[in-house]
Design an enzyme around this catalytic site. Structure first.
Site, PDB file in Angstrom:
ATOM      1  N   HIS A 188     -29.012  41.200 -43.698  1.00 16.73           N
ATOM      2  CA  HIS A 188     -29.408  40.121 -42.796  1.00 16.73           C
ATOM      3  C   HIS A 188     -28.411  38.991 -42.949  1.00 16.73           C
ATOM      4  CE1 HIS A 188     -31.235  35.991 -42.856  1.00 16.73           C
ATOM      5  NE2 HIS A 188     -31.396  36.293 -41.602  1.00 16.73           N
ATOM      6  N   ASN A 190     -27.461  34.874 -41.068  1.00 12.48           N
ATOM      7  CA  ASN A 190     -27.836  33.847 -40.104  1.00 12.48           C
ATOM      8  C   ASN A 190     -27.006  32.600 -40.395  1.00 12.48           C
ATOM      9  OD1 ASN A 190     -29.948  31.220 -40.201  1.00 12.48           O
ATOM     10  ND2 ASN A 190     -29.851  32.304 -38.236  1.00 12.48           N
ATOM     11  N   ARG A 192     -26.018  28.649 -38.641  1.00 16.62           N
ATOM     12  CA  ARG A 192     -26.580  27.756 -37.624  1.00 16.62           C
ATOM     13  C   ARG A 192     -26.081  26.328 -37.793  1.00 16.62           C
ATOM     14  NH1 ARG A 192     -30.272  29.586 -41.543  1.00 16.62           N
ATOM     15  NH2 ARG A 192     -31.033  27.876 -42.834  1.00 16.62           N
ATOM     16  N   GLY A 345     -40.531  31.297 -28.759  1.00 19.78           N
ATOM     17  CA  GLY A 345     -39.173  31.778 -28.515  1.00 19.78           C
ATOM     18  C   GLY A 345     -39.243  33.165 -27.884  1.00 19.78           C
ATOM     19  N   ILE A 347     -39.734  36.619 -27.813  1.00 20.74           N
ATOM     20  CA  ILE A 347     -40.392  37.373 -28.878  1.00 20.74           C
ATOM     21  C   ILE A 347     -39.602  38.607 -29.294  1.00 20.74           C
ATOM     22  CG2 ILE A 347     -41.853  38.971 -27.550  1.00 20.74           C
ATOM     23  CD1 ILE A 347     -43.019  36.607 -30.333  1.00 20.74           C
ATOM     24  N   SER A 349     -36.483  39.010 -29.322  1.00 19.07           N
ATOM     25  CA  SER A 349     -35.325  38.614 -30.124  1.00 19.07           C
ATOM     26  C   SER A 349     -35.761  38.164 -31.515  1.00 19.07           C
ATOM     27  CB  SER A 349     -34.558  37.489 -29.422  1.00 19.07           C
ATOM     28  OG  SER A 349     -34.075  37.940 -28.179  1.00 19.07           O
TER      29      SER A 349
END
Lengths: 387, 387
Positions: A188, A190, A192, A345, A347, A349
């Site tokens: 995983h 991420n 941002r 948001g 869903i 995704s």
């Protein structure tokens, strides 16, 4: 759903929330996108008659193809702005990582793009049922939202802001990739960037902004040299910017990816950081860029090495139980998932991170001395992977 | 884990909770039981060195067999007390329902019993990998706990209680049964009795008490006559006590079993009620008893009817995706599960409700006019099952 907890909780969440003036989940907004029915012919979205509007994030509209930018038209598209630079960085990373995964798998990512009437949108790419990957998803998204003034004051150390909500901007890339072979690990990552406007009723107050992110590995079986390669590659990217980053962010990942009710982590961690604004934006952008670019060299070789390993039915079932733990972490603790589910948001995704299949077997405990027991020990007692 | 929500939420849960003085999940207590390692030889529990103590519920100790009573010794064991009567009722229901399930399946339930040093405990029975049931679990438990004074004041309409926590008692039965055949529905039921002591620092204040519970059906495919039989049997048990119960509690179930982020319910409901204390305890005990006894006639015939139905791979996958929705509801919304995970109840009993296997397929939408679309419509738009 043990009766004891069922009861006590119906008491606590139901009555206490009223007492404390919190809104109970019962009243939380639902996602609207989850009610859309898409025909197999095209990408248009038809809405259900029972649509419930999302309270905090506008309903998205499907696009036939990804736009050049997800930013609002005009000033915010200024190429000199961090908003534009960060979107460019994450979209490049999405392209590069998808390319590396497709080369390894042989399959192709399916793309869904969407926008929101008030600005922002996203691009989801999913490879499902591949030769190597059971399910791999990489999202890019841009959000223009509103935050409560208390949140703004917290972000700015208690300065400014009156009673009105504060507009915020967020852009990021988020991905989870689940291989088929139980000897090949899940990853995983991420990254941002976030910034707020000044409060409308306190225009002199500062804007808040920061960077956050992380990359973590979730194997079902521990191959020490693989985990060391993964951590070592992340450390190399961190060390280019600050030798204190890796030890600090490795610990943060060990703390964050904890399944508290199990007393075990979902995997062997990696790095995790948030709220970074103690250096010039350009330096932090460079750091986030290097971390995103480290995903392919840190991870892809591990899957390539194990994608054709032989395995038993029992080993596949252990992987499936670890996938169940992954579901528990994401639905119960992961900040992005739990927040996304409450605020409507997109869903599909948000839940793209969930594995294609998972398993919950009552009271299963690995035999002492087994490879499964070794993995569980690594999830319960974080190890030092680098000499 | 869409990047947008990942970010915004890391902001909201991390900083806002600090501002608002809420404890963030990061600081929530972990279950201790989840760290126990049970050898396959016996029922003794060995503890991990990294044990984290549960803050709200004592760590349980495994028993070799179920005790005569889970109540504390002495006065609270008084056969005239509702505590004793309710435990007797739920243990009888556990025996009766397990017997009916074993007759249908041909397999046997495995039993785990435990107690807590300060009193209370539980009995979990699980049938896994049966001929008819993929996973069926029935829990009975008794809890002696402590609640915050705000919660007590909410329960008693704002009367009494100072600053100390209030001792409470809860007893109940809870069950989820997942059949193998996708044409056979899943059932859940839970019946419970709750009471508090008077606050130690306000001995004159009243005790609070009430009953709660419900029974609901989760099919993957809709057979109208089956759902009508299920609802009709529950209505019959309700009508013996009050003709207004069924319509009121059917609506409550349609509201409660909602997967808000999907805008769909997990199934076709049944009945759900809570906080009932508007009649003499004996009347409410009789109602709860009739509802628990209605589970077998309402549900078992449906599984018996469909346990050998033929089905396709696609139909099995649809069932697996609905099982995924079940996991989403239980981990994100179910009060008992979410509370239990935070407070350290016996994790294997709390999560016994999760299916053996589940599936998350990206952006899957049933074809219009298909049986899957009909089921989804029933989950999104609750139907009137009884003429």
């Amino acid at each position: 759903m043990a009766a004891n907890t069922m009861h006590a909780s119906s008491f606590t969440t139901n009555k206490m929330n009223n007492v404390l003036g919190r809104s109970s989940r019962r009243g939380a907004p639902s996602s609207s996108s989850c009610l859309s029915v898409r025909s197999s012919r095209n990408n248009k979205v038809k809405k259900s008659s029972t649509m419930i509007k999302a309270a905090m994030i506008e309903e998205e509209v499907a696009l036939d193809e990804a736009p050049l930018t997800l930013l609002r038209p005009g000033g915010e598209g200024d190429a000199n702005e961090m908003r534009a630079k960060f979107e460019k960085m994450v979209r490049q990373a999405q392209n590069d990582i998808c390319k590396a995964v497709e080369e390894l798998d042989g399959g192709k990512f399916h793309e869904d793009a969407w926008e929101r009437p008030g600005g922002g949108g996203g691009i989801s790419r999913v490879l499902q049922g591949g030769k190597v990957f059971e399910k791999a998803g990489i999202n890019v998204s841009v959000v223009y939202g509103q935050m409560p003034p208390e949140a703004y004051r917290a972000a700015t150390g208690g300065q400014g802001a009156g009673t009105e909500t504060i507009p915020f901007f967020a852009a990021g890339i988020s991905s989870v990739m689940h291989p088929i072979n139980p000897m090949a690990p899940t990853v995983h990552f991420n990254y941002r960037y976030f910034e707020t406007d000044s409060p409308r009723d306190d225009p002199g107050a500062p804007r808040a902004w920061w960077f956050g992110g992380g990359t973590d590995l979730t194997p079902s079986y521990i191959f020490h040299e693989d985990v060391a390669h993964f951590h070592g590659t992340l450390k190399g990217a961190c060390d280019k910017h600050d030798p204190e980053y890796y030890p600090r962010f490795k610990q943060w990942a060990d703390d964050y990816f904890m399944i508290k009710h199990r007393g075990e982590r979902r995997g062997v961690g990696g790095v995790f950081f948030d709220d970074m604004n103690d250096r010039p934006k350009e330096e932090l952008l460079a750091f986030a860029t290097d971390m995103a670019q480290a995903v392919v060299p840190a991870y892809i070789p591990l899957v390539d090495k194990h994608k054709d390993d032989s395995f038993t039915q029992e080993e596949k079932e252990w992987q499936q139980m670890r996938r169940g733990r992954y579901v528990e972490f994401n639905l119960v603790y992961d900040r992005g998932t739990t927040f996304g589910l409450k605020t409507g948001g997109r869903i599909e995704s948000i839940l793209m991170s969930l594995p294609l299949t998972a398993r919950w077997q009552y009271d299963m405990h690995p035999k002492e001395g087994s490879r499964e027991a070794d993995a569980l020990d690594a999830f319960m007692n974080p190890r030092t992977w680098l000499a």
